[in-house]
Design an enzyme around this catalytic site. Sequence first.
Site, PDB file in Angstrom:
ATOM      1  N   ASN A 123     -16.425   5.319   4.629  1.00 29.25           N
ATOM      2  CA  ASN A 123     -17.500   5.886   3.825  1.00 29.25           C
ATOM      3  C   ASN A 123     -17.230   7.314   3.373  1.00 29.25           C
ATOM      4  OD1 ASN A 123     -20.130   5.402   2.707  1.00 29.25           O
ATOM      5  ND2 ASN A 123     -20.950   6.877   4.180  1.00 29.25           N
ATOM      6  N   LYS A 175      13.328 -14.894  -8.121  1.00 25.25           N
ATOM      7  CA  LYS A 175      12.868 -14.474  -9.438  1.00 25.25           C
ATOM      8  C   LYS A 175      13.179 -15.570 -10.453  1.00 25.25           C
ATOM      9  CE  LYS A 175      11.996 -10.279  -7.804  1.00 25.25           C
ATOM     10  NZ  LYS A 175      10.656  -9.661  -7.755  1.00 25.25           N
ATOM     11  N   GLU A 204       4.985 -11.598  -3.697  1.00 21.94           N
ATOM     12  CA  GLU A 204       3.645 -11.386  -3.146  1.00 21.94           C
ATOM     13  C   GLU A 204       2.564 -12.185  -3.858  1.00 21.94           C
ATOM     14  OE1 GLU A 204       4.222  -8.433  -6.427  1.00 21.94           O
ATOM     15  OE2 GLU A 204       5.429  -9.117  -4.734  1.00 21.94           O
ATOM     16  N   HIS A 294       4.011  -8.494   3.433  1.00 22.39           N
ATOM     17  CA  HIS A 294       4.181  -7.756   2.183  1.00 22.39           C
ATOM     18  C   HIS A 294       3.044  -6.752   2.059  1.00 22.39           C
ATOM     19  CE1 HIS A 294       4.791  -6.767  -2.020  1.00 22.39           C
ATOM     20  NE2 HIS A 294       5.946  -7.408  -1.976  1.00 22.39           N
ATOM     21  N   ARG A 295       3.348  -5.579   1.507  1.00 22.75           N
ATOM     22  CA  ARG A 295       2.341  -4.509   1.417  1.00 22.75           C
ATOM     23  C   ARG A 295       1.749  -4.377   0.013  1.00 22.75           C
ATOM     24  NH1 ARG A 295       5.628   1.287   1.515  1.00 22.75           N
ATOM     25  NH2 ARG A 295       7.179   0.758  -0.055  1.00 22.75           N
TER      26      ARG A 295
END
Length: 478
Positions: A123, A175, A204, A294-295
Amino acid sequence: MSPQTETKASVGFKAGVKDYKLTYYTPEYETKDTDILAAFRVTPQPGVPPEEAGAAVAAESSTGTWTTVWTDGLTSLDRYKGRCYHIEPVPGEEDQYICYVAYPLDLFEEGSVTNMFTSIVGNVFGFKALRALRLEDLRIPPTYSKTFQGPPHGIQVERDKLNKYGRPLLGCTIKPKLGLSAKNYGRACYECLRGGLDFTKDDENVNSQPFMRWRDRFVFCAEAIYKAQAETGEIKGHYLNATAGTCEEMMKRAIFARELGVPIVMHDYLTGGFTANTSLAMYCRDNGLLLHIHRAMHAVIDRQKNHGMHFRVLAKALRMSGGDHVHAGTVVGKLEGEREITLGFVDLLRDDFIEKDRSRGVFFTQDWVSMPGVIPVASGGIHVWHMPALTEIFGDDSVLQFGGGTLGHPWGNAPGAAANRVALEACVQARNEGRDLAREGNEIIKAACKWSPELAAACEVWKAIKFEFAPVDTVDKV
């Protein structure tokens, strides 16, 4: 109020607003071993003293609110309040301070990263008296960290499961990240694993889209793993992304992965949430699955130097919530990451005990006691010419992940994987022979090209590729 209805709480109660610093700024306070300590970078609004700003952070992230309330008398404020116990100006910055806050342990639910962050950063970041606020670091006391399971397995158990020692592990993100059919996706995985990589990876945002549903992907990737293992004699894996729209769906995907017999699954821990991540980590430990993290979304939170939350805090939170790998930047690739700062949080992920070191951005000494370590993953814009630097920076307990640096090879996926494996083996051998990777790296790679046409072709393709931009987030001058 009549004497008959007067309560203890009402005696001495005076309504109104008072300065936070009268209650929450306590420079004489001596921190306890059980306190959670926080270092905030505080930028007050003009005219707000740093003591008031620091006290406001302590108050609004613990027991305080904007006005005096009579129910304060029903509890022991001294026992439960956060305390701003030290303030120091940031060198070279105007009106910016590091404010240190101590939180009593009883403010936090055991084993809940969700509750810890809801309290400390939930908060206060919208508080009007502050122009900007950033959580730089947390000290997690062993008393609290021992209430968490932590990583499902940890570094040593993973090495034992894979039977791979003495070198970094090699990975590749498939990819294009979106658009492949499940069968073509599995074929790419097989070629990379057969070529010499240890892991391939879902990106991700590969979840369960119309062009490739999750169950189809899991089946074809499992086939790729088993076929590559049979041909190479090595244990292989693919990070099957179990991230989903609900926790129930996430667990269903993890259970299916276990039934396929694959060694590892994956989760996007920030977009998926800490509650989901902790649940998945517990399942992975109970069922023998490694967990890759994964971030995705981290830079929204951590990239700006004066507001948000540093990744070292997110890294500590991940170690507590649970993960065996986590992406940690590359220093040399396409993504943000200053060397000393990166090495600081890499140590916080891997080591048992980390000393305070402001030159690397580590504000507190951290003792993880017996909590297993997390393997840092270097991924993003790296190729064979980076291999000496990556091996020197990250050491053996790391995963070096080449997506475009594998699949972009002019001869195909398997030769791209072979080029990376040869480059890695050459760097590890040179290091073990006592050579200086930082100084002799290019010569080591060039020499290895004589024995590997795949590596020679990769070196030619990426010889001029560099990502030379100054990092946004740097260490403060101390």
